[in-house]
Motif scaffolding. Structure first.
Motif, PDB file in Angstrom:
ATOM      1  N   LYS A  58       0.863  -1.181   0.000  1.00  0.00           N
ATOM      2  CA  LYS A  58       0.000   0.000   0.000  1.00  0.00           C
ATOM      3  C   LYS A  58       0.900   1.231   0.000  1.00  0.00           C
ATOM      4  CE  LYS A  58      -3.964  -2.054   0.250  1.00  0.00           C
ATOM      5  NZ  LYS A  58      -4.981  -1.887  -0.755  1.00  0.00           N
ATOM      6  N   ALA A  59       0.403   2.306  -0.579  1.00  0.00           N
ATOM      7  CA  ALA A  59       1.173   3.548  -0.624  1.00  0.00           C
ATOM      8  C   ALA A  59       1.351   4.084   0.790  1.00  0.00           C
ATOM      9  CB  ALA A  59       0.460   4.576  -1.489  1.00  0.00           C
ATOM     10  N   SER A  60       2.517   4.623   1.057  1.00  0.00           N
ATOM     11  CA  SER A  60       2.781   5.205   2.373  1.00  0.00           C
ATOM     12  C   SER A  60       2.384   6.676   2.375  1.00  0.00           C
ATOM     13  CB  SER A  60       4.251   5.043   2.732  1.00  0.00           C
ATOM     14  OG  SER A  60       5.052   5.653   1.754  1.00  0.00           O
ATOM     15  N   GLY A  61       2.293   7.235   3.566  1.00  0.00           N
ATOM     16  CA  GLY A  61       1.941   8.639   3.711  1.00  0.00           C
ATOM     17  C   GLY A  61       3.120   9.552   3.444  1.00  0.00           C
ATOM     18  N   PRO A  62       3.004  10.827   3.822  1.00  0.00           N
ATOM     19  CA  PRO A  62       4.050  11.819   3.535  1.00  0.00           C
ATOM     20  C   PRO A  62       5.431  11.465   4.088  1.00  0.00           C
ATOM     21  CG  PRO A  62       2.024  12.915   4.226  1.00  0.00           C
ATOM     22  CD  PRO A  62       1.813  11.439   4.415  1.00  0.00           C
ATOM     23  N   SER A  63       5.505  10.742   5.202  1.00  0.00           N
ATOM     24  CA  SER A  63       6.810  10.407   5.781  1.00  0.00           C
ATOM     25  C   SER A  63       7.508   9.274   5.041  1.00  0.00           C
ATOM     26  CB  SER A  63       6.646  10.007   7.247  1.00  0.00           C
ATOM     27  OG  SER A  63       5.970   8.766   7.339  1.00  0.00           O
ATOM     28  N   GLY A  64       6.750   8.516   4.255  1.00  0.00           N
ATOM     29  CA  GLY A  64       7.326   7.372   3.560  1.00  0.00           C
ATOM     30  C   GLY A  64       7.346   6.100   4.391  1.00  0.00           C
ATOM     31  N   ILE A  65       6.768   6.124   5.587  1.00  0.00           N
ATOM     32  CA  ILE A  65       6.718   4.929   6.438  1.00  0.00           C
ATOM     33  C   ILE A  65       5.615   4.010   5.908  1.00  0.00           C
ATOM     34  CG2 ILE A  65       6.270   4.039   8.750  1.00  0.00           C
ATOM     35  CD1 ILE A  65       7.296   6.736   9.829  1.00  0.00           C
ATOM     36  N   SER A  66       5.985   2.796   5.568  1.00  0.00           N
ATOM     37  CA  SER A  66       5.021   1.845   5.003  1.00  0.00           C
ATOM     38  C   SER A  66       4.563   0.850   6.068  1.00  0.00           C
ATOM     39  CB  SER A  66       5.663   1.086   3.841  1.00  0.00           C
ATOM     40  OG  SER A  66       6.703   0.257   4.337  1.00  0.00           O
ATOM     41  N   TYR A  67       3.495   0.132   5.747  1.00  0.00           N
ATOM     42  CA  TYR A  67       3.039  -0.934   6.640  1.00  0.00           C
ATOM     43  C   TYR A  67       4.131  -1.985   6.815  1.00  0.00           C
ATOM     44  CZ  TYR A  67      -1.847   0.654   6.512  1.00  0.00           C
ATOM     45  OH  TYR A  67      -3.006   1.362   6.643  1.00  0.00           O
ATOM     46  N   GLU A  68       4.862  -2.275   5.735  1.00  0.00           N
ATOM     47  CA  GLU A  68       5.935  -3.266   5.824  1.00  0.00           C
ATOM     48  C   GLU A  68       6.989  -2.836   6.837  1.00  0.00           C
ATOM     49  OE1 GLU A  68       4.084  -3.844   1.786  1.00  0.00           O
ATOM     50  OE2 GLU A  68       4.655  -2.128   2.967  1.00  0.00           O
ATOM     51  N   MET A  69       7.270  -1.547   6.899  1.00  0.00           N
ATOM     52  CA  MET A  69       8.241  -1.061   7.880  1.00  0.00           C
ATOM     53  C   MET A  69       7.721  -1.283   9.303  1.00  0.00           C
ATOM     54  SD  MET A  69       9.467   2.507   6.251  1.00  0.00           S
ATOM     55  CE  MET A  69      10.438   2.612   4.777  1.00  0.00           C
ATOM     56  N   LEU A  70       6.439  -0.995   9.521  1.00  0.00           N
ATOM     57  CA  LEU A  70       5.862  -1.223  10.846  1.00  0.00           C
ATOM     58  C   LEU A  70       5.893  -2.706  11.196  1.00  0.00           C
ATOM     59  CD1 LEU A  70       2.733   1.125  10.919  1.00  0.00           C
ATOM     60  CD2 LEU A  70       4.989   1.532  11.905  1.00  0.00           C
ATOM     61  N   LYS A  71       5.612  -3.550  10.206  1.00  0.00           N
ATOM     62  CA  LYS A  71       5.603  -4.990  10.448  1.00  0.00           C
ATOM     63  C   LYS A  71       6.983  -5.520  10.813  1.00  0.00           C
ATOM     64  CE  LYS A  71       1.833  -6.339   7.400  1.00  0.00           C
ATOM     65  NZ  LYS A  71       1.475  -7.200   6.276  1.00  0.00           N
ATOM     66  N   ASN A  72       8.021  -4.890  10.291  1.00  0.00           N
ATOM     67  CA  ASN A  72       9.380  -5.382  10.506  1.00  0.00           C
ATOM     68  C   ASN A  72      10.075  -4.767  11.724  1.00  0.00           C
ATOM     69  OD1 ASN A  72       9.712  -7.314   8.366  1.00  0.00           O
ATOM     70  ND2 ASN A  72       9.598  -5.584   6.971  1.00  0.00           N
ATOM     71  N   LEU A  73       9.356  -3.965  12.501  1.00  0.00           N
ATOM     72  CA  LEU A  73       9.948  -3.440  13.727  1.00  0.00           C
ATOM     73  C   LEU A  73      10.208  -4.592  14.690  1.00  0.00           C
ATOM     74  CD1 LEU A  73       7.722  -0.296  14.463  1.00  0.00           C
ATOM     75  CD2 LEU A  73      10.077  -0.312  13.636  1.00  0.00           C
ATOM     76  N   ASN A  74      11.343  -4.522  15.400  1.00  0.00           N
ATOM     77  CA  ASN A  74      11.580  -5.561  16.398  1.00  0.00           C
ATOM     78  C   ASN A  74      10.662  -5.344  17.598  1.00  0.00           C
ATOM     79  OD1 ASN A  74      12.760  -3.626  18.128  1.00  0.00           O
ATOM     80  ND2 ASN A  74      14.804  -4.045  17.340  1.00  0.00           N
TER      81      ASN A  74
END
Length: 99
Positions: free
Chosen positions: A20-36
């Motif tokens: 899915k497209a990320s918002g203005p910061s460029g943070i994607s769902y995949e980035m949130l999913k990969n947080l430790n």
């Protein structure tokens, strides 16, 4: 109001859609999913504090609106587009936080 537990939060984040497209910061769902787990815990705690204070970051209140061309000639006519609104993904996750 009942907040999600940390485990429920992590499960919720894992269930977010991919590609899915990320918002203005460029943070994607995949980035949130990969947080430790430590960073997931930090984000969970931050959202709990936001809820307790009844306040969210100003940056999370912003959105970007993009016109996407419809499958017909554009001719510089905005009626030949559809609009999508991109919100910050942490903000979208925040709104799913409340049970």
């Amino acid at each position: 109001m009942k907040y999600l537990t940390l485990d429920e939060w992590i499960d919720n984040v894992k269930s977010l859609p991919n590609n899915k497209a990320s918002g203005p910061s460029g943070i994607s769902y995949e980035m949130l999913k990969n947080l430790n787990e430590d960073n997931q815990s930090f984000l969970h705690a931050f959202i709990c504090v936001c809820m307790d204070l009844n306040d969210i970051p100003d940056e999370w209140k912003k959105a970007t609106i993009y016109p996407i061309p419809k499958p017909k000639p554009f001719f510089a006519n905005l009626t030949n587009t559809r609009l999508i609104t991109l919100l910050e993904t942490p903000s979208e996750s925040f709104h799913q936080f409340i049970k």
